[in-house]
Design a protein around this motif. Structure first.
Motif, mmCIF file in Angstrom:
data_model
loop_
_atom_site.group_PDB
_atom_site.id
_atom_site.type_symbol
_atom_site.label_atom_id
_atom_site.label_comp_id
_atom_site.label_asym_id
_atom_site.label_seq_id
_atom_site.Cartn_x
_atom_site.Cartn_y
_atom_site.Cartn_z
ATOM 1 N N ILE A 60 0.842 -1.194 0.000
ATOM 2 C CA ILE A 60 0.000 0.000 0.000
ATOM 3 C C ILE A 60 0.876 1.242 0.000
ATOM 4 O O ILE A 60 1.831 1.340 0.768
ATOM 5 N N GLY A 61 0.531 2.204 -0.857
ATOM 6 C CA GLY A 61 1.390 3.367 -1.029
ATOM 7 C C GLY A 61 2.686 2.956 -1.680
ATOM 8 O O GLY A 61 3.773 3.364 -1.277
ATOM 9 N N ASP A 82 -1.489 2.565 -5.116
ATOM 10 C CA ASP A 82 -1.064 3.942 -4.865
ATOM 11 C C ASP A 82 -2.112 4.899 -5.428
ATOM 12 O O ASP A 82 -2.718 4.603 -6.473
ATOM 13 N N ALA A 108 -5.289 4.128 0.442
ATOM 14 C CA ALA A 108 -5.191 3.174 1.548
ATOM 15 C C ALA A 108 -6.481 3.068 2.333
ATOM 16 O O ALA A 108 -6.835 1.988 2.813
ATOM 17 N N GLN A 109 -7.207 4.170 2.456
ATOM 18 C CA GLN A 109 -8.417 4.174 3.270
ATOM 19 C C GLN A 109 -9.635 3.634 2.548
ATOM 20 O O GLN A 109 -10.727 3.544 3.135
ATOM 21 N N LEU A 111 -9.355 0.644 0.009
ATOM 22 C CA LEU A 111 -8.653 -0.301 -0.864
ATOM 23 C C LEU A 111 -9.618 -1.029 -1.792
ATOM 24 O O LEU A 111 -10.604 -1.623 -1.333
ATOM 25 N N CYS A 123 3.168 -1.389 4.085
ATOM 26 C CA CYS A 123 2.888 0.026 3.857
ATOM 27 C C CYS A 123 4.082 0.796 4.394
ATOM 28 O O CYS A 123 4.253 0.917 5.608
ATOM 29 N N ILE A 130 -1.204 10.086 4.513
ATOM 30 C CA ILE A 130 -2.659 9.889 4.597
ATOM 31 C C ILE A 130 -3.234 10.948 5.534
ATOM 32 O O ILE A 130 -2.678 11.194 6.605
ATOM 33 N N ARG A 135 -6.521 7.801 8.844
ATOM 34 C CA ARG A 135 -5.516 6.765 9.111
ATOM 35 C C ARG A 135 -6.126 5.546 9.788
ATOM 36 O O ARG A 135 -5.705 4.415 9.530
ATOM 37 N N ALA A 138 -7.546 3.499 7.118
ATOM 38 C CA ALA A 138 -6.506 2.781 6.385
ATOM 39 C C ALA A 138 -6.103 1.510 7.123
ATOM 40 O O ALA A 138 -5.963 0.439 6.517
ATOM 41 N N MET A 142 -6.415 -2.453 5.943
ATOM 42 C CA MET A 142 -5.315 -3.411 5.960
ATOM 43 C C MET A 142 -5.743 -4.701 6.656
ATOM 44 O O MET A 142 -5.438 -5.802 6.178
#
Length: 223
Positions: A60-61, A82, A108-109, A111, A123, A130, A135, A138, A142
């Motif tokens: 991620i990212g 990304d 990320a938040q 996906l 990540c 973010i 966050r 995110a 995950m």
């Protein structure tokens, strides 16, 4: 899956934070910050993550895809995610030799990946980009995409002096196109601040590891 796959995804939150749009400049700045040891660092991070040879990995990212490329040589499949189209295009162009890589445009938040579809989520150098209010989302994402028993590796710069701390902010400023939320530009990048958030989202065995040069790592497991 053969060849690299480029996918797009909408960001349901509407805010992605700091959007890095200059991959070559970003790589140069990161190399300078890490004193030219970025390849060694990525190898070390891949070793800490301990993916199995047939593992499905989500990075991620992913940025320009440097860590994803290292992981792709050890695992079954790597999906790099990304929010920057420029980073996705760059990573795709650099990875045509790796048939087990695909690149997905997404945040990320939010996906754009199925539940329980990954054995490992990484990540690195991305959490501070973010927006702060997102966050927690995110981290929840995950957890969602990991299979039971899957591992998470979060890493960010771990500056040990004021000069390196300033360098982190300079890196983001010169590689970024825009900031959608002031919370994304936080100077506090200490990855240890997310330990309680990981536990609150269900992660177990949360462990901090310091890695040279100037990197902090959180490792955790989804039960």
């Amino acid at each position: 899956m053969s060849g690299n796959e480029l996918q797009s995804a909408s960001n349901s939150h509407g805010e992605v934070g700091v959007l890095l749009t200059q991959p070559r400049r970003y790589r140069l700045l990161k190399a300078a910050f890490l004193l030219g040891r970025e390849d060694r660092l990525n190898t070390r991070l891949a070793g800490l993550a301990r993916p199995g040879p047939g593992a499905d990995v989500v990075d991620i990212g992913c940025g320009p895809g440097d860590l994803a490329r290292v992981l792709a040589r050890r695992v079954g499949k790597v999906t790099g995610v990304d929010p920057s189209p420029q980073m996705i295009d760059y990573a795709t162009a650099r990875s045509r030799d790796l048939a087990n890589c695909r690149w997905v445009l997404g945040a990320a938040q939010s996906l754009p990946l199925p539940d329980a579809s990954a054995d490992l989520v990484t990540c690195t150098f991305a959490m501070h980009h973010i927006p702060a209010p997102h966050r927690a989302d995110a981290v929840a994402q995950m957890f969602r995409v990991l299979r039971p028993g899957g591992r998470l590796l979060l890493a960010d710069t771990h500056p040990t002096d004021p000069v390196r701390s300033a360098a982190v902010r300079v890196m983001a400023r010169f590689a970024a196109h825009r900031t959608h939320d002031h919370g994304a530009s936080s100077p506090g990048v200490d990855i240890r601040q997310y330990r309680d958030l990981l536990r609150a989202n269900g992660f177990e065995a949360v462990e901090f590891v310091g890695v040279r040069p100037a990197t902090g790592v959180l490792l955790a497991t989804k039960p």
